[in-house]
Design an enzyme around this catalytic site. Sequence first.
Site, PDB file in Angstrom:
ATOM      1  N   LYS A 137      -7.581  -5.852  13.269  1.00  0.00           N
ATOM      2  CA  LYS A 137      -7.601  -4.886  14.403  1.00  0.00           C
ATOM      3  C   LYS A 137      -8.267  -5.381  15.698  1.00  0.00           C
ATOM      4  CE  LYS A 137      -5.984  -1.455  12.069  1.00  0.00           C
ATOM      5  NZ  LYS A 137      -5.894  -1.718  10.642  1.00  0.00           N
TER       6      LYS A 137
ATOM      7  N   GLU B 204       0.814  -1.170  -0.015  1.00  0.00           N
ATOM      8  CA  GLU B 204      -0.052  -0.121  -0.014  1.00  0.00           C
ATOM      9  C   GLU B 204       0.758   1.254   0.211  1.00  0.00           C
ATOM     10  OE1 GLU B 204      -3.391  -0.671   2.685  1.00  0.00           O
ATOM     11  OE2 GLU B 204      -2.021  -2.131   3.508  1.00  0.00           O
TER      12      GLU B 204
ATOM     13  N   SER C  23     -15.631  -5.001   6.094  1.00  0.00           N
ATOM     14  CA  SER C  23     -14.609  -4.596   5.147  1.00  0.00           C
ATOM     15  C   SER C  23     -14.575  -5.145   3.713  1.00  0.00           C
ATOM     16  CB  SER C  23     -13.324  -4.691   5.492  1.00  0.00           C
ATOM     17  OG  SER C  23     -12.170  -4.363   4.880  1.00  0.00           O
TER      18      SER C  23
END
Length: 331
Positions: free
Chosen positions: A174, A49, A155
Site C-alpha cells: 500500500k 484469500e 505486518s
Amino acid sequence: MFMCRAKLLGSRAPNSLARGSRKLHSKFLKVSEEIVDAIATGRPVVALESTIYTHVRRNGGVPATIGILNGIARVGMTSEELVELGSTAETGSALKVSRRDLGYICGLGATGKHLHGGTTISGTMALAHLAGIRILGTGGLGGVHRGGQTSMDISADLTELGRTPVAVISSGCKNFLDIGLTLEYLETQGVCVGTFADGRVGSVDFPAFYTRDSGVKSPRTIANEKEAAAIIYAQSKLPVYTGIHLANPVPVEFSIAKGELDGVIDESIHLASMEGYQGSENTPFILAKIKEASGDKVLQANRALVQTNVKRATRVAVELAKLEKEYDARV
C-alpha cells in the site's frame, strides 16, 4: 473429515508441521476433494484469500479459496460456503484471521463456538502450505508502517514470507507504508523479491499498489511467468524454506500518479495518529480516507489489480506445473 494426505506435503513441509499432527488436523482443517486431487495429479492450484473473487479457472488453474467456516479452516470452498462466509463479513461478525489467530478460532470451534473468519496473507499462506499449495494470488502485501523502526508496526505478512515456502503475487505494498523499510525487512528475512517487467527494459520500480511507480527500485526484475515459475521450482528443489514475493504492477490504464496520492496519504496518516488508530485498525482507516478522497479511481484500480494479480498467479501456476512434469519425469 481431514482430506489432505501426508504425501501432498512431501519434503516441502517442515517436520514440525508433519510430526504427529494428522489427528489434530482432522478436527481443525478441511481440504476439498478437488484441491487434494489437483495437487496429487500435478494440476496448477492458486491459493486465494476468502475475500477475493476470481477467474482462475478461465486461465487453466484450480482456485483454492481459503477461509474459516464454523471454526474449521477450509482450503477450497464451494460457492455456497463463500456466500455464507461473505454474509458474515457484511454484518461484521467475521474475524480477521492471521497466523496468530488460527489456533484461537479453530480452538473455540472445538468448544462449540463456531466462528467464521477471512484469512489475511499470513493466515492464507500457512494454510496453503499445509495443503501443499505454493502460489497465492492477492491484492496488496502488508509492510512496515512509516515510523516502524520505533513503533515496530510490521505486518505479519513479511515474517510469514520469511518462514513459509509460498510465492505471493500482489501489486506490492500500500502507498502509505514505508516501502524502503519493507524491502529491507524482507531482505533480512531472506525473501526473494522481484517485479514483473511488463515489457520494460532494465531496472523497474517496486509497485505501490495503486501506482506502478513508487520511487523505490525493485531488488530483482522478472521478465514473464515462465521465469517466475523457474524461480519457484528451483527454490523448492534446493530446498529453501522461505517464501517469494512477485510484484505485479497495476495495469497502466488504471495506475494513479504517485503525486496525486501523496497529499491524501499524508493527511490520512496524520488523522489516524490523532484519532488513535493503531495496529490492525490503522490500515482500514487510512484506506477508507484514500477512497473518500479519490473516489472511483481507487475502486477501479483496486478491482483491476486484483483481477490481473490472480490471472498472473494462475499463469505462473500453469508454467510451474509444466516445469514439474518436464524435470521431475527425468529423475
